[in-house]
Each structure stands twice: as C-alpha cells, then as structure tokens.
Scaffold this active site. Sequence first.
Site, PDB file in Angstrom:
ATOM      1  N   TYR A 153      54.454  29.179  17.362  1.00  0.00           N
ATOM      2  CA  TYR A 153      55.581  30.100  17.128  1.00  0.00           C
ATOM      3  C   TYR A 153      56.870  29.361  16.730  1.00  0.00           C
ATOM      4  O   TYR A 153      57.372  29.538  15.600  1.00  0.00           O
ATOM      5  CB  TYR A 153      55.775  30.947  18.390  1.00  0.00           C
ATOM      6  CG  TYR A 153      57.000  31.818  18.397  1.00  0.00           C
ATOM      7  CD1 TYR A 153      57.374  32.563  17.279  1.00  0.00           C
ATOM      8  CD2 TYR A 153      57.784  31.918  19.549  1.00  0.00           C
ATOM      9  CE1 TYR A 153      58.494  33.381  17.302  1.00  0.00           C
ATOM     10  CE2 TYR A 153      58.900  32.733  19.589  1.00  0.00           C
ATOM     11  CZ  TYR A 153      59.260  33.452  18.461  1.00  0.00           C
ATOM     12  OH  TYR A 153      60.380  34.248  18.495  1.00  0.00           O
ATOM     13  N   ILE A 154      57.366  28.512  17.597  1.00  0.00           N
ATOM     14  CA  ILE A 154      58.647  27.853  17.281  1.00  0.00           C
ATOM     15  C   ILE A 154      58.428  26.756  16.230  1.00  0.00           C
ATOM     16  O   ILE A 154      59.217  26.606  15.291  1.00  0.00           O
ATOM     17  CB  ILE A 154      59.315  27.299  18.562  1.00  0.00           C
ATOM     18  CG1 ILE A 154      59.456  28.433  19.593  1.00  0.00           C
ATOM     19  CG2 ILE A 154      60.693  26.709  18.238  1.00  0.00           C
ATOM     20  CD1 ILE A 154      59.952  27.990  20.956  1.00  0.00           C
ATOM     21  N   ASN A 179      46.178  21.519  16.808  1.00  0.00           N
ATOM     22  CA  ASN A 179      44.736  21.659  17.067  1.00  0.00           C
ATOM     23  C   ASN A 179      44.284  23.119  16.992  1.00  0.00           C
ATOM     24  O   ASN A 179      43.111  23.422  17.234  1.00  0.00           O
ATOM     25  CB  ASN A 179      44.348  21.030  18.418  1.00  0.00           C
ATOM     26  CG  ASN A 179      45.000  21.758  19.585  1.00  0.00           C
ATOM     27  OD1 ASN A 179      45.643  22.784  19.412  1.00  0.00           O
ATOM     28  ND2 ASN A 179      44.825  21.216  20.780  1.00  0.00           N
ATOM     29  N   GLY A 239      47.899  27.775  17.839  1.00  0.00           N
ATOM     30  CA  GLY A 239      48.573  27.896  16.549  1.00  0.00           C
ATOM     31  C   GLY A 239      47.764  28.718  15.553  1.00  0.00           C
ATOM     32  O   GLY A 239      46.592  29.031  15.776  1.00  0.00           O
ATOM     33  N   PHE A 296      51.402  23.985  26.463  1.00  0.00           N
ATOM     34  CA  PHE A 296      50.971  25.251  27.052  1.00  0.00           C
ATOM     35  C   PHE A 296      52.185  25.812  27.784  1.00  0.00           C
ATOM     36  O   PHE A 296      52.930  25.059  28.422  1.00  0.00           O
ATOM     37  CB  PHE A 296      49.820  25.033  28.030  1.00  0.00           C
ATOM     38  CG  PHE A 296      48.536  24.578  27.377  1.00  0.00           C
ATOM     39  CD1 PHE A 296      48.262  24.870  26.051  1.00  0.00           C
ATOM     40  CD2 PHE A 296      47.593  23.856  28.096  1.00  0.00           C
ATOM     41  CE1 PHE A 296      47.070  24.458  25.448  1.00  0.00           C
ATOM     42  CE2 PHE A 296      46.404  23.443  27.503  1.00  0.00           C
ATOM     43  CZ  PHE A 296      46.138  23.745  26.176  1.00  0.00           C
ATOM     44  N   TYR A 346      54.655  24.303  35.071  1.00  0.00           N
ATOM     45  CA  TYR A 346      55.068  24.273  33.663  1.00  0.00           C
ATOM     46  C   TYR A 346      56.418  23.557  33.520  1.00  0.00           C
ATOM     47  O   TYR A 346      56.563  22.587  32.767  1.00  0.00           O
ATOM     48  CB  TYR A 346      55.159  25.705  33.106  1.00  0.00           C
ATOM     49  CG  TYR A 346      55.893  25.785  31.801  1.00  0.00           C
ATOM     50  CD1 TYR A 346      55.349  25.248  30.637  1.00  0.00           C
ATOM     51  CD2 TYR A 346      57.159  26.385  31.725  1.00  0.00           C
ATOM     52  CE1 TYR A 346      56.049  25.309  29.437  1.00  0.00           C
ATOM     53  CE2 TYR A 346      57.853  26.448  30.535  1.00  0.00           C
ATOM     54  CZ  TYR A 346      57.292  25.912  29.388  1.00  0.00           C
ATOM     55  OH  TYR A 346      57.992  25.962  28.211  1.00  0.00           O
ATOM     56  N   LYS A 376      57.524  19.605  31.934  1.00  0.00           N
ATOM     57  CA  LYS A 376      58.575  19.392  30.928  1.00  0.00           C
ATOM     58  C   LYS A 376      59.628  18.403  31.461  1.00  0.00           C
ATOM     59  O   LYS A 376      60.110  17.532  30.730  1.00  0.00           O
ATOM     60  CB  LYS A 376      59.233  20.724  30.559  1.00  0.00           C
ATOM     61  CG  LYS A 376      58.315  21.677  29.816  1.00  0.00           C
ATOM     62  CD  LYS A 376      58.160  21.237  28.378  1.00  0.00           C
ATOM     63  CE  LYS A 376      57.362  22.223  27.553  1.00  0.00           C
ATOM     64  NZ  LYS A 376      57.323  21.864  26.133  1.00  0.00           N
TER      65      LYS A 376
HETATM   66  N1  UFG Z   1      59.253  41.169  31.830  1.00  0.00           N
HETATM   67  C1  UFG Z   1      58.980  42.454  32.237  1.00  0.00           C
HETATM   68  N2  UFG Z   1      57.819  43.022  31.818  1.00  0.00           N
HETATM   69  C2  UFG Z   1      56.911  42.368  31.033  1.00  0.00           C
HETATM   70  C3  UFG Z   1      57.221  41.036  30.621  1.00  0.00           C
HETATM   71  C4  UFG Z   1      58.404  40.475  31.045  1.00  0.00           C
HETATM   72  O1  UFG Z   1      59.755  43.090  32.954  1.00  0.00           O
HETATM   73  O2  UFG Z   1      55.865  42.939  30.715  1.00  0.00           O
HETATM   74  C5  UFG Z   1      60.512  40.560  32.270  1.00  0.00           C
HETATM   75  C6  UFG Z   1      60.326  39.295  33.078  1.00  0.00           C
HETATM   76  O3  UFG Z   1      60.135  39.615  34.437  1.00  0.00           O
HETATM   77  C7  UFG Z   1      61.606  38.536  32.780  1.00  0.00           C
HETATM   78  C8  UFG Z   1      61.978  38.978  31.367  1.00  0.00           C
HETATM   79  O4  UFG Z   1      61.229  40.155  31.128  1.00  0.00           O
HETATM   80  O5  UFG Z   1      62.607  38.971  33.649  1.00  0.00           O
HETATM   81  C9  UFG Z   1      61.604  37.965  30.306  1.00  0.00           C
HETATM   82  O6  UFG Z   1      60.236  37.599  30.504  1.00  0.00           O
HETATM   83  P1  UFG Z   1      59.436  36.678  29.457  1.00  0.00           P
HETATM   84  O7  UFG Z   1      58.059  36.532  30.014  1.00  0.00           O
HETATM   85  O8  UFG Z   1      59.592  37.223  28.092  1.00  0.00           O
HETATM   86  O9  UFG Z   1      60.221  35.319  29.502  1.00  0.00           O
HETATM   87  P2  UFG Z   1      60.536  34.377  30.744  1.00  0.00           P
HETATM   88  O10 UFG Z   1      62.033  34.475  30.947  1.00  0.00           O
HETATM   89  O11 UFG Z   1      59.713  34.626  31.929  1.00  0.00           O
HETATM   90  O12 UFG Z   1      60.019  33.004  30.174  1.00  0.00           O
HETATM   91  C10 UFG Z   1      60.733  32.257  29.270  1.00  0.00           C
HETATM   92  C11 UFG Z   1      59.800  31.447  28.419  1.00  0.00           C
HETATM   93  C12 UFG Z   1      59.048  30.451  29.251  1.00  0.00           C
HETATM   94  C13 UFG Z   1      60.026  29.658  30.049  1.00  0.00           C
HETATM   95  C14 UFG Z   1      60.876  30.573  30.867  1.00  0.00           C
HETATM   96  C15 UFG Z   1      61.908  29.870  31.676  1.00  0.00           C
HETATM   97  O13 UFG Z   1      58.903  32.307  27.776  1.00  0.00           O
HETATM   98  O14 UFG Z   1      58.302  29.611  28.414  1.00  0.00           O
HETATM   99  O15 UFG Z   1      61.567  31.438  29.993  1.00  0.00           O
HETATM  100  O16 UFG Z   1      62.278  30.668  32.750  1.00  0.00           O
HETATM  101  F1  UFG Z   1      59.383  28.845  30.895  1.00  0.00           F
END
Ligand code: UFG
Length: 329
Positions: free
Chosen positions: A11-12, A32, A36, A76, A141, A145
């Site tokens: 993606y990024i 790989n 992707g 990942f 995760y 990092k």
């Molecule tokens: N959320 C929902 N419903 C869903 C999916 C997400 O309410 O079906 C909420 C989550 O609880 C969160 C917000 O939407 O509050 C964003 O969730 P994402 O899963 O989109 O993103 P995250 O903030 O959890 O994760 C992102 C990156 C990760 C990284 C993380 C750091 O995708 O790779 O930020 O906190 F590790």
Amino acid sequence: MKVLVVGGAGYIGSHCVRQLQAAGHQPVVLDNLVFGHRQAVAEDVPFYDCDLGDSSAVGQILEKESIELVMHFAAFAYVGESVTDPRKYYNNNFVATLRLLEAMLDHGVHKFVFSSTCATYGEPATLPLTETMSQAPINPYGQTKLDVENCLKTFAQAYGMSFAAFRYFNASGAAEDGTIGEDHKPETHLIPLVIDAATGRRENIKIFGTDYPTPDGTCLRDYVHVDDLSRAHIAVFEKLEEPGAAYFYNLGTGRPSSVREIIHAVEAVTGLSVPVIEADRRPGDPPALYADSSKACSELGWEIQYMDVQDIIATAWNWHKKHPEGYLS
Ligand code: UFG
C-alpha cells in the site's frame, strides 16, 4: 537517485514508487507478493519477486541495479496477530530487516529510509506526540519496529549508515487518479471498512468502543494521506548524504478524527448512509493518538497537502469506485 523500494508493491510502498518517479528518481521494486500486488507497480519499473531476508539475492540486486538508497516498507502490520503470533513478527519485521541491512553493508549501500510507526509510543501520557517522547510499545508489532529503530542507531554509529525512520500515524487515502490504493486482505483499517459498509459490501461497521475519554466517546486517530507520507521519504534524501546521520520524524496531520467523525465524513463524501453497530473496545487501542509533525515540516520542508480528512476519504472513495474488489477488479 536509484532507490530500492522493499515492499514496493504494498500500500504505502506503491504510492512511494509513484512519487519517486514523479520527482525524477529511479525506483526498483523488491516484493515477495505475500501482501503486495504486482498490478500496483507500473510495467516500466524494474520488479524483483524476492524476500527481503534473502541477503544473497538482495545483494545481487543491489549490485546489478547500482542501488544508492534503500526504502523499507515490507512489514507485517496486523497488531492483533502480532500478539497471538509474535514469532512471525520478530522474524519478518526484525530478523529479515537485519538481513536486508547486512546485504546493504556488504555491498556498500549506506542510505536507508525506514517505515516506523506511532505504535512505538504505546499509550502516550501527553498529546500531541513529539519525537522525543518515551517509546513503550504495548504490542509485538510496535516492539519490532522500535527494535529496528534501535538497531539502526547503532549501525549509524558503528558503520556510518545514514538513516531516517518515519513514524507513521494512520496512513489513508489513495492516489489522486484512483489507479492505485488500499487493498489489504484481510482489511482491518477503519476508512476502507466504513466505505464497504456504505456500499453494502459489509452489513455494517462496528465502532470498537464508545466509552473512551474523548469528546464523542470513540477513539481519536491522526489520518494522514499516503501521498503526503511518500513525499516526506523523498524530502529526506539530502539529509542522508552525511555518513552516520540518524533522523526520526513523526508523520501525521496533527488533526485527530474520531471513529464517529470518520463515519460521518464517509457519509458526506459518498452520499450514502453507513449502518453502525456500537461494539466493545478492541483490546490494545489507545484512546487517542495524534502527531506533532512540526519537526518534519521545519527540517524537511514537508508540506501536508491533505489536511482535511474528507479530502483524504474522497481519494479512497475514488479508488474504491474504480476498484470495488481491489486489484482483482
Ligand atoms: N475501528 C473501529 N471499527 C473497525 C476498525 C477500526 O471502530 O472495524 C477503530 C479502531 O478501534 C481505532 C480506529 O478505528 O480506534 C482506527 O483503527 P485502524 O485499525 O484503522 O488503525 P489503528 O489506529 O488501530 O492502527 C494504525 C495502523 C497500525 C499502527 C497503529 C498504531 O494501521 O499499523 O495505527 O496505533 F500500528
């Protein structure tokens, strides 16, 4: 600059490849294809189907393509899975990254740009987050990092490797022309899931927690456009000319949106209504995360083009309309 983009079909990474081309650089992609998509990379970009942990193959590519700088996006990134299967995360995100760095050192490539994450901060005591705040990840995760960040500091000191680690907040959106975008299988990110709920591909969107100490009770996150992220990677090149340079930058807009605000923004952009279910909290979600990115702005001249989350969502919606099944469309 001749740049090896590891994870350039993801993606990024794929958006960064486009931005590199637009800025006149020469990207070469290594991926790989576990996550992707081959279709995310233009035919005119050299492409190697290869694992980043295969030091010997990577070394040959570095030589053959006369690579000057490596960007690494191939991690990942399922936080929940990293808790239940940490071995997979340490192997791919740390061990394989170490192999990649070794290949670079063995072949005299000393410039590195690393995709790190705000997950390295864990649950911050104060907001917005600046780069100097303490890092205490709450899942494997984020830990992997942070481990790479620490490894890079020592490699800079010992071997003169120069690097920048970008701590992304919530990467979102898609290329303005809608030709490449976000296609994760499985998808766990909020914006694509809300779009799916709006179009009926999913029955609803579950809000994970409505009792957080935030203005509307739902989590606050800092959604930042994937092309804005990509441009920061290129803006840092000059700084990496100095051997042993070590830079850390937060990349976010600094304007948090709640889950409910994202749902309303998707409804506004698409003109569709989103069926919502209020559900329990998702374990491991901090109530609020947003960036102070003033360091990237002042030191790199980073200019955020997508400040308004509706503009970010509009690009995701454009991609989705053109590719309702992602790259399979
Ligand atoms: N959320 C929902 N419903 C869903 C999916 C997400 O309410 O079906 C909420 C989550 O609880 C969160 C917000 O939407 O509050 C964003 O969730 P994402 O899963 O989109 O993103 P995250 O903030 O959890 O994760 C992102 C990156 C990760 C990284 C993380 C750091 O995708 O790779 O930020 O906190 F590790």
